[in-house]
Scaffold this motif. Sequence first.
Motif, PDB file in Angstrom:
ATOM      1  N   VAL A 290      37.268 -77.774 -32.573  1.00 53.38           N
ATOM      2  CA  VAL A 290      36.262 -78.149 -31.576  1.00 53.38           C
ATOM      3  C   VAL A 290      35.481 -76.898 -31.202  1.00 53.38           C
ATOM      4  CG1 VAL A 290      35.867 -79.011 -29.245  1.00 53.38           C
ATOM      5  CG2 VAL A 290      37.631 -80.055 -30.687  1.00 53.38           C
ATOM      6  N   LEU A 291      34.177 -76.937 -31.380  1.00 48.62           N
ATOM      7  CA  LEU A 291      33.331 -75.777 -31.119  1.00 48.62           C
ATOM      8  C   LEU A 291      32.552 -75.883 -29.817  1.00 48.62           C
ATOM      9  CD1 LEU A 291      31.838 -74.986 -34.652  1.00 48.62           C
ATOM     10  CD2 LEU A 291      33.896 -74.065 -33.562  1.00 48.62           C
ATOM     11  N   SER A 292      32.327 -77.107 -29.342  1.00 48.05           N
ATOM     12  CA  SER A 292      31.545 -77.287 -28.121  1.00 48.05           C
ATOM     13  C   SER A 292      31.938 -78.593 -27.455  1.00 48.05           C
ATOM     14  CB  SER A 292      30.046 -77.283 -28.436  1.00 48.05           C
ATOM     15  OG  SER A 292      29.278 -77.489 -27.264  1.00 48.05           O
ATOM     16  N   CYS A 293      32.015 -78.557 -26.124  1.00 46.85           N
ATOM     17  CA  CYS A 293      32.274 -79.766 -25.357  1.00 46.85           C
ATOM     18  C   CYS A 293      31.635 -79.608 -23.988  1.00 46.85           C
ATOM     19  CB  CYS A 293      33.772 -80.045 -25.244  1.00 46.85           C
ATOM     20  SG  CYS A 293      34.718 -78.698 -24.483  1.00 46.85           S
ATOM     21  N   GLY A 294      31.644 -80.657 -23.214  1.00 49.24           N
ATOM     22  CA  GLY A 294      31.045 -80.607 -21.893  1.00 49.24           C
ATOM     23  C   GLY A 294      31.781 -81.511 -20.932  1.00 49.24           C
ATOM     24  N   GLU A 295      31.695 -81.193 -19.648  1.00 47.92           N
ATOM     25  CA  GLU A 295      32.379 -81.991 -18.637  1.00 47.92           C
ATOM     26  C   GLU A 295      31.875 -83.429 -18.654  1.00 47.92           C
ATOM     27  OE1 GLU A 295      33.227 -81.984 -13.789  1.00 47.92           O
ATOM     28  OE2 GLU A 295      32.161 -80.320 -14.748  1.00 47.92           O
ATOM     29  N   ARG A 296      30.567 -83.615 -18.839  1.00 44.44           N
ATOM     30  CA  ARG A 296      29.986 -84.957 -18.894  1.00 44.44           C
ATOM     31  C   ARG A 296      29.868 -85.471 -20.330  1.00 44.44           C
ATOM     32  NH1 ARG A 296      26.573 -86.709 -15.023  1.00 44.44           N
ATOM     33  NH2 ARG A 296      26.664 -88.658 -16.250  1.00 44.44           N
ATOM     34  N   SER A 297      29.505 -84.603 -21.246  1.00 42.81           N
ATOM     35  CA  SER A 297      29.249 -85.048 -22.621  1.00 42.81           C
ATOM     36  C   SER A 297      30.521 -85.265 -23.425  1.00 42.81           C
ATOM     37  CB  SER A 297      28.364 -84.043 -23.350  1.00 42.81           C
ATOM     38  OG  SER A 297      29.016 -82.794 -23.488  1.00 42.81           O
ATOM     39  N   GLY A 298      31.640 -84.668 -22.973  1.00 40.53           N
ATOM     40  CA  GLY A 298      32.872 -84.754 -23.746  1.00 40.53           C
ATOM     41  C   GLY A 298      32.751 -83.953 -25.029  1.00 40.53           C
ATOM     42  N   LEU A 299      33.405 -84.419 -26.083  1.00 41.34           N
ATOM     43  CA  LEU A 299      33.330 -83.739 -27.379  1.00 41.34           C
ATOM     44  C   LEU A 299      31.877 -83.673 -27.835  1.00 41.34           C
ATOM     45  CD1 LEU A 299      34.749 -82.522 -29.870  1.00 41.34           C
ATOM     46  CD2 LEU A 299      34.959 -84.862 -30.753  1.00 41.34           C
ATOM     47  N   ALA A 300      31.405 -82.467 -28.127  1.00 43.17           N
ATOM     48  CA  ALA A 300      29.988 -82.297 -28.471  1.00 43.17           C
ATOM     49  C   ALA A 300      29.788 -81.865 -29.916  1.00 43.17           C
ATOM     50  CB  ALA A 300      29.329 -81.287 -27.530  1.00 43.17           C
ATOM     51  N   ILE A 301      30.529 -80.857 -30.367  1.00 42.97           N
ATOM     52  CA  ILE A 301      30.410 -80.385 -31.745  1.00 42.97           C
ATOM     53  C   ILE A 301      31.795 -80.029 -32.266  1.00 42.97           C
ATOM     54  CG2 ILE A 301      29.457 -78.615 -33.286  1.00 42.97           C
ATOM     55  CD1 ILE A 301      27.104 -78.341 -31.374  1.00 42.97           C
ATOM     56  N   ALA A 302      32.124 -80.555 -33.433  1.00 40.91           N
ATOM     57  CA  ALA A 302      33.396 -80.243 -34.088  1.00 40.91           C
ATOM     58  C   ALA A 302      33.132 -80.049 -35.573  1.00 40.91           C
ATOM     59  CB  ALA A 302      34.417 -81.356 -33.871  1.00 40.91           C
ATOM     60  N   VAL A 303      33.995 -79.270 -36.214  1.00 48.10           N
ATOM     61  CA  VAL A 303      33.783 -78.978 -37.632  1.00 48.10           C
ATOM     62  C   VAL A 303      35.111 -79.019 -38.372  1.00 48.10           C
ATOM     63  CG1 VAL A 303      31.797 -77.491 -37.182  1.00 48.10           C
ATOM     64  CG2 VAL A 303      34.083 -76.467 -37.341  1.00 48.10           C
ATOM     65  N   LYS A 304      35.021 -79.374 -39.645  1.00 48.71           N
ATOM     66  CA  LYS A 304      36.142 -79.122 -40.530  1.00 48.71           C
ATOM     67  C   LYS A 304      36.166 -77.623 -40.768  1.00 48.71           C
ATOM     68  CE  LYS A 304      38.413 -81.113 -44.551  1.00 48.71           C
ATOM     69  NZ  LYS A 304      38.330 -82.121 -45.628  1.00 48.71           N
ATOM     70  N   LYS A 305      37.330 -77.010 -40.792  1.00 49.58           N
ATOM     71  CA  LYS A 305      37.421 -75.554 -40.770  1.00 49.58           C
ATOM     72  C   LYS A 305      36.778 -74.885 -41.972  1.00 49.58           C
ATOM     73  CE  LYS A 305      41.376 -75.367 -37.658  1.00 49.58           C
ATOM     74  NZ  LYS A 305      42.802 -74.976 -37.472  1.00 49.58           N
ATOM     75  N   ASN A 306      36.649 -75.604 -43.101  1.00 55.84           N
ATOM     76  CA  ASN A 306      35.972 -74.997 -44.248  1.00 55.84           C
ATOM     77  C   ASN A 306      34.455 -75.187 -44.195  1.00 55.84           C
ATOM     78  OD1 ASN A 306      35.634 -77.692 -44.924  1.00 55.84           O
ATOM     79  ND2 ASN A 306      36.891 -77.616 -46.760  1.00 55.84           N
ATOM     80  N   LEU A 307      33.966 -75.816 -43.093  1.00 54.31           N
ATOM     81  CA  LEU A 307      32.538 -76.017 -42.822  1.00 54.31           C
ATOM     82  C   LEU A 307      31.856 -76.976 -43.794  1.00 54.31           C
ATOM     83  CD1 LEU A 307      31.192 -72.556 -41.599  1.00 54.31           C
ATOM     84  CD2 LEU A 307      32.010 -74.511 -40.297  1.00 54.31           C
TER      85      LEU A 307
END
Length: 310
Positions: free
Chosen positions: A208-225
Amino acid sequence: MPVKVNHHLPAVKILASDNIFVMDDKRAEQQEIRVLKILVVNLMPRKMVTETQLLALLSNTPLQINVDFLYMATHQSKNIRQNHLDTFYKSFDEIKDEFYDGMIVTGAPVENLAFEAVDYWQELSTVFDWSRLHVYSTLHICWGAQAGLYARYGIPKHALTQKLWGIYHQTVENPKHVLFRGFDDDFVAPHSRCTTTYASELPHDFEVLSCGERSGLAIAVKKNLREVYSFGHLEYDRMTLDFEYQRDKAIFGENIMPDNYFPNDDSTQKPRMNWASAASLFFSNWLNYAVYQDTPYDLRDLAKYEYFNL
C-alpha cells in the motif's frame, strides 16, 4: 517530450492549444529511437475527454511514447460516434499479437453492477489475461483497479454507505518508493465512486503506497511494479467533477456537492485545481520507474523473464 498518436485525433489540437507537445505519427517516423508503446483501454463514456487528460499526463516526460487506444468490441458506446472508434481505436483482435511496455485501464461508470453483469466483462478479462505475457506494467484506475483485482485475484469490491465524491487528502505511506519520488508527505486527489477495496484483502506481494482517512485505500502496487492500482482519478481535469455534478443534478434531481471541490460549496464558482502537480509526477514516475527502466528492449522477450513469476 512527445507522445505519438494519429495526427487527426481531436485531442492533439486541444493539447496544442495548451502548449502541450504531442508528436504526430508523420514526424515520429523520422526518428531513430526506441519509443515506448503504451496501450490505453479507455472504458470511460466521454472518451475524447479521457484521451486528452491521459495524453497530457503521458506527454510530460523526456520519453517518446506511441499510444494505442483500445475499445471493447462487445460494448455499444452511447457517447461517442462509431466513426471515432473506427478511426482512432483498435479492437483486441487487432492488437492481440502486439507487445506493450505499459497499459492503462481507465475507470468506468459500472461500479454498481456485479463484474460479471458488465456486458464487456469477458472481453476485458481476456485483456487482463493477455497482458501477463504482452504488457510489462499496467496502471489500473478507479473501477479499472477494482476490475483488475477481481479478475486477477478474485478480490471483491465493497459498497460504501454513501458515494465518495470530491477531492480528498491522501498520505504517502512509503516516501522512498520510486512511484512517490518527489512527492510531499501528503497530497490531494479526486475520487468518484460508490464502492471501495480493503487493503487487508490484497495479496501478500502487494504494498500500500497511499491511503486517506476519507478515501481509504488509494494506491497499491504489486511489489515488482507490473501492476499498479490507483482508486482515485488523478487524471481528472479541473472541470470533470463539475460535469458529473451537473449531469447527476439534471438526470436525478440530486444536488449533492462534491467534497472540497467548489469554493465555499458554491457551484457557480470556479473549482480549485490542486492535484495537477501530484498527477503529473505520479504518471511520470510510473512511466520512468515502472515501465522505461525495466522493460526489455525487445518486447517479444517479455515472456522469457523470470521475474514475471509465470
